[in-house]
Enzyme design. Structure first.
Site, PDB file in Angstrom:
ATOM      1  N   ILE A 138       1.187  -0.883  -0.657  1.00 56.40           N
ATOM      2  CA  ILE A 138      -0.123   0.334  -0.016  1.00 56.40           C
ATOM      3  C   ILE A 138       0.638   0.904  -0.125  1.00 56.40           C
ATOM      4  O   ILE A 138       1.866   1.233   0.034  1.00 56.40           O
ATOM      5  CB  ILE A 138      -1.088   0.173   1.371  1.00 56.40           C
ATOM      6  CG1 ILE A 138      -0.347  -0.680   2.579  1.00 56.40           C
ATOM      7  CG2 ILE A 138      -2.158  -1.248   0.770  1.00 56.40           C
ATOM      8  CD1 ILE A 138      -1.403  -0.151   3.323  1.00 56.40           C
ATOM      9  N   ASP A 139       0.029   2.239  -0.488  1.00 50.58           N
ATOM     10  CA  ASP A 139       1.574   3.592  -0.932  1.00 50.58           C
ATOM     11  C   ASP A 139       1.790   3.837   0.774  1.00 50.58           C
ATOM     12  O   ASP A 139       1.032   3.569   1.859  1.00 50.58           O
ATOM     13  CB  ASP A 139       0.158   4.616  -0.602  1.00 50.58           C
ATOM     14  CG  ASP A 139      -0.007   4.462  -2.513  1.00 50.58           C
ATOM     15  OD1 ASP A 139       0.816   3.540  -2.935  1.00 50.58           O
ATOM     16  OD2 ASP A 139      -0.858   5.356  -2.860  1.00 50.58           O
ATOM     17  N   LYS A 140       2.530   4.706   0.934  1.00 51.98           N
ATOM     18  CA  LYS A 140       3.273   5.494   1.892  1.00 51.98           C
ATOM     19  C   LYS A 140       2.705   5.967   2.954  1.00 51.98           C
ATOM     20  O   LYS A 140       3.085   5.774   4.187  1.00 51.98           O
ATOM     21  CB  LYS A 140       4.765   6.725   1.283  1.00 51.98           C
ATOM     22  CG  LYS A 140       5.467   6.993   2.282  1.00 51.98           C
ATOM     23  CD  LYS A 140       5.695   8.126   1.653  1.00 51.98           C
ATOM     24  CE  LYS A 140       6.575   8.611   3.291  1.00 51.98           C
ATOM     25  NZ  LYS A 140       7.297   9.820   2.553  1.00 51.98           N
ATOM     26  N   ARG A 239      -7.508   6.409  -5.133  1.00 48.23           N
ATOM     27  CA  ARG A 239      -6.984   7.605  -5.178  1.00 48.23           C
ATOM     28  C   ARG A 239      -7.214   8.066  -6.453  1.00 48.23           C
ATOM     29  O   ARG A 239      -8.209   9.327  -7.393  1.00 48.23           O
ATOM     30  CB  ARG A 239      -5.498   7.513  -5.110  1.00 48.23           C
ATOM     31  CG  ARG A 239      -5.115   7.613  -3.530  1.00 48.23           C
ATOM     32  CD  ARG A 239      -3.848   6.608  -3.944  1.00 48.23           C
ATOM     33  NE  ARG A 239      -3.117   8.736  -3.296  1.00 48.23           N
ATOM     34  CZ  ARG A 239      -2.039   8.476  -3.864  1.00 48.23           C
ATOM     35  NH1 ARG A 239      -0.778   7.668  -3.429  1.00 48.23           N
ATOM     36  NH2 ARG A 239      -1.337  10.080  -4.590  1.00 48.23           N
TER      37      ARG A 239
END
Length: 306
Positions: A138-140, A239
């Site tokens: 998953i994203d930062k 997103r």
């Protein structure tokens, strides 16, 4: 070492070998697959070929996964919020502002550094030296549930579920604006942005098939608390999809407003629930990560001003 075989079909005819394998084995990076091909760990009809080899129907492709390389990434004693753990895997509640695996500019302080310290030598090596145990990410700045695999058998079993889109993944997020439809489904192929290569975009031609189901949990004047269910798992999927319908995630300066009136550190997105079949027992596990404090505080703030 384990060898996996695939049989090319009619629709695969003419595909480059590395591209074909990236579809068949999405848990592996394209660069890692190209490395395997170059080092003769991949054969077509028992012959070594190059990454740009064009496949023919019915050809047998064999991939041998070599032992993991000795890694220079160092274990670090970083606290982990462990939601579940056994001898085959663990599920981590990843905090905000933590990169999942080392990359250029991020060779310390990552989740990989932390799990290497916690698990010692018990991590899968399929994704190469800098991604031990990592089967998805998953994203930062996205928080929440993430599976870490402790051995290659578990990695391959979980990766197959990811490929088949059979893993249950429920996210929570806060988006900007008034969402008219209380529930819906966004379908739009996602691929690299045609002019900004650092971004993804919904594409009318090309890209990968992507589906996001959503529903509004709470609607306020200028924002909405929402739940998302992923039918596919593309890079930045939620997103990109929410921005495409005019409701970007709050704090998302890449796909939303560059201004940040709520002083947020990245997008308000949380991987709440993950459900999957256990690689050994084959029992269904469903694990949820509690909302982070900043997320709860923001919800309370919107409730007070609405």
């Amino acid at each position: 070492m384990e060898t996996i075989t695939f049989t090319a079909n009619e629709t695969d005819a003419g595909l480059r070998l590395d591209k074909y394998l990236s579809v068949q084995m999405p848990e592996l990076t394209r660069s890692f697959l190209q490395k395997l091909i170059k080092e003769n760990y991949v054969t077509v009809e028992e012959q070594s070929v190059k990454a740009n080899y064009k496949l023919k129907p019915a050809q047998i492709v064999s991939v041998t996964i070599p032992p993991p390389e000795e890694t220079e990434i160092m274990p670090e004693d970083i606290p982990l919020d462990i939601l579940y753990e056994d001898k085959d895997l663990l599920v981590i509640n990843k905090p905000k502002d933590m990169v999942v695996h080392p990359s250029a500019g991020h060779f310390s302080g990552t989740l990989v550094n932390a799990v290497m310290y916690h698990c010692k030598d018990s991590l899968s090596g399929i994704n190469g030296a800098i991604r031990p145990g990592i089967v998805h990410r998953i994203d930062k700045d996205t928080t929440g549930s993430l599976i870490i695999c402790k051995n290659d058998e578990s990695h391959l079993f979980i990766a197959e579920q990811i490929k088949e889109h059979s893993i249950k993944r429920i996210y929570r997020g806060i988006v900007s604006g008034y969402v008219k439809e209380q529930k819906g489904c966004i379908k739009g192929n996602i691929g690299r942005h045609p002019t900004d290569r650092k971004k993804m975009a919904v594409l009318s031609n090309g890209g990968k098939h992507a589906i996001t189901h959503y529903k509004v949990l709470e609607q306020w004047k200028n924002a909405a608390y929402m739940e998302f269910c992923l039918e596919t798992g593309r890079t930045h999927q939620i997103r990109v999809h929410m921005a495409s319908i005019g409701h970007p995630l709050l704090g998302d300066i890449i796909y939303g407003n560059s201004k940040n009136p709520y002083k947020l550190n990245g997008q308000t997105l949380h991987a709440m629930t993950i459900g999957f079949l256990h690689p050994k027992t084959k029992d269904y596990l469903e694990i949820s990560a509690p909302l982070p404090d900043y997320f709860e505080s923001l919800i309370k703030k919107f409730r007070q001003i609405s």
